[in-house]
Design a protein around this motif. Structure first.
Motif, short mmCIF file in Angstrom:
data_model
loop_
_atom_site.label_atom_id
_atom_site.label_comp_id
_atom_site.label_asym_id
_atom_site.label_seq_id
_atom_site.Cartn_x
_atom_site.Cartn_y
_atom_site.Cartn_z
N SER A 136 62.81 53.06 33.65
CA SER A 136 62.32 52.60 32.33
C SER A 136 62.98 51.34 31.76
CB SER A 136 62.46 53.85 31.42
OG SER A 136 62.16 53.42 30.06
N GLN A 137 61.94 50.86 31.08
CA GLN A 137 62.45 49.58 30.39
C GLN A 137 63.74 49.84 29.31
OE1 GLN A 137 58.68 47.52 29.64
NE2 GLN A 137 59.32 45.80 30.93
N SER A 138 63.68 50.95 28.75
CA SER A 138 64.49 51.27 27.56
C SER A 138 65.85 52.00 28.33
CB SER A 138 63.90 52.23 26.72
OG SER A 138 63.57 53.29 27.59
N THR A 192 69.03 51.61 31.35
CA THR A 192 70.21 50.52 31.79
C THR A 192 69.70 49.91 33.14
OG1 THR A 192 71.93 51.55 31.08
CG2 THR A 192 72.42 50.13 32.55
N TYR A 197 66.98 48.93 34.36
CA TYR A 197 66.11 47.73 34.34
C TYR A 197 66.76 46.38 34.07
CZ TYR A 197 61.66 44.62 33.37
OH TYR A 197 60.97 43.68 33.39
N TYR A 252 62.23 57.84 28.88
CA TYR A 252 63.32 57.57 28.16
C TYR A 252 62.63 57.39 26.89
CZ TYR A 252 67.29 57.03 31.34
OH TYR A 252 68.16 57.14 32.20
N THR A 253 61.72 56.54 26.81
CA THR A 253 61.20 56.18 25.51
C THR A 253 60.24 57.19 24.81
OG1 THR A 253 60.97 53.90 26.06
CG2 THR A 253 59.65 54.42 24.14
N THR A 305 62.79 60.10 23.53
CA THR A 305 63.38 59.78 22.09
C THR A 305 62.55 59.63 20.93
OG1 THR A 305 63.28 57.46 22.68
CG2 THR A 305 65.16 58.67 22.91
N ASN A 306 61.12 59.21 21.24
CA ASN A 306 60.07 59.25 20.21
C ASN A 306 59.77 60.83 19.88
OD1 ASN A 306 59.99 56.42 20.07
ND2 ASN A 306 58.13 56.10 21.42
N GLY A 361 70.25 52.36 26.12
CA GLY A 361 69.63 51.78 24.96
C GLY A 361 68.83 52.66 24.12
N ALA A 362 68.24 53.52 25.02
CA ALA A 362 67.27 54.57 24.22
C ALA A 362 68.03 55.63 23.35
CB ALA A 362 66.57 55.44 25.40
N GLU A 391 69.31 53.46 20.04
CA GLU A 391 68.23 53.12 19.44
C GLU A 391 68.05 54.54 18.40
OE1 GLU A 391 65.17 51.37 21.52
OE2 GLU A 391 66.56 49.82 22.09
#
Length: 310
Positions: free
Chosen positions: A33-35, A37, A39, A170-171, A174-175, A194-195, A198
């Motif tokens: 996932s882009q969110s 580590t 990526y 991931y995104t 968390t959303n 990061g996810a 944030e």
């Protein structure tokens, strides 16, 4: 006319040869996932190799994560991939979720992944056993997070059917947790991923801790998972927690060109300070840690580099 035709055929063959060479020298590295580590790490490595290795270009590819990367590397659909060691071990052995033994080899161990079982700070969920009957995101299909989460729960006698399980990346995890759409979420990623960072900046969350007995059961079922103590405020206002961790590795096909893998290994370690500037977790990426994943051999190209520096 025959001479002109021969020239044209030669031109086509030459052009085809050039195009095939160009295709062969353009590679991908499977990440996640882009969110996460994986990526940014994959992007950093791809850029480094492209700049340092002659006639070599690579791009980072967003994927579902460890399982997909292991399969694609084994099938030569990706030159390299980043994956959780526990997943790579299963790929190498040919155990579920893999249908057969995969042709994978390790370039190097990278950094340990921390198992995050996240809940809202005011949740009545106090332990992993309290998750029964709850809405829980276990990670995206094909991801190391999902593979690890299910295996951990299974080691503790908790089946996926015991939960109102969801399969979110991931995104989305968390959303959904931030919006109250799930009761708990699992992310297996580097400390400071990061996810989670944030999410902690905008919501009050905490992590579920495992007891010593639970950690012993997890390590017995999955030797690649070891206990780790995470200090308070590693994420904003998140108390200290005790959890499991598993090493991530950089993998390639076991039959990948030895000279190329040697060049990739050499280039990465000779420029590791540059990598660490972008990805702090790679402070663990050292020659001493290259073989942290037992059970899966290093690729001969990587082993050659390691032996030169022992």
């Amino acid at each position: 006319m025959m001479r002109n035709m021969a020239v044209r055929i030669s031109t086509v063959i030459l052009a085809l040869g050039v195009s095939l060479t160009a295709y062969a020298d353009n590679y991908t590295i499977g990440t996640g996932s882009q969110s996460g580590t994986y990526y940014p790490l994959g992007g950093t490595l791809a850029k480094l190799w492209g700049e340092q290795i002659p006639d070599f270009t690579m791009r980072a590819e967003v994927t579902a994560g460890s399982v997909e990367n292991s399969i694609k590397v084994a099938q030569n659909k990706q030159l390299a991939g980043i994956a959780m060691g526990s997943v790579v071990l299963k790929a190498y052995q040919g155990t579920k979720p893999f249908p057969a033994k995969m042709d994978v080899a390790v370039v190097t161990a990278l950094y340990p992944n921390v198992v995050h079982f996240m809940v809202p700070a005011d949740s009545d969920i106090q332990s992993v056993t309290d998750l029964k009957g709850k809405r829980v995101s276990l990670g995206a299909p094909g991801s190391g997070t999902r593979n690890s989460a299910i295996a951990i729960l299974d080691a503790l006698g908790i089946k996926e059917d015991d939960l109102k399980a969801q399969s979110l990346n991931y995104t989305a995890t968390t959303n959904a947790l931030a919006n109250g759409q799930i009761d708990a979420g699992v992310i297996v990623g580097s400390l400071g991923v990061g996810a989670v960072t944030e999410l902690a900046l905008t919501r009050d969350i905490r992590m579920l801790s495992f007891t010593p007995e639970q950690l012993a059961a997890i390590s017995k079922a999955m030797p690649s998972h070891q206990s780790i103590e995470i200090p308070a405020d590693s994420y904003r206002n998140v108390p200290a927690f005790t959890t499991a961790a598993v090493w991530n590795v950089l993998l390639v096909n076991k039959n990948a060109d030895e000279d190329l893998v040697y060049s990739m290994t050499k280039t990465m370690f000779e420029n590791i300070d540059t990598v660490r500037q972008n990805i702090k977790a790679t402070s663990y990426t050292t020659l001493d840690n290259m073989q942290k994943l037992s059970g899966v051999p290093l690729h001969p190209g990587a082993m050659k580099y390691l032996k030169e520096h022992q």
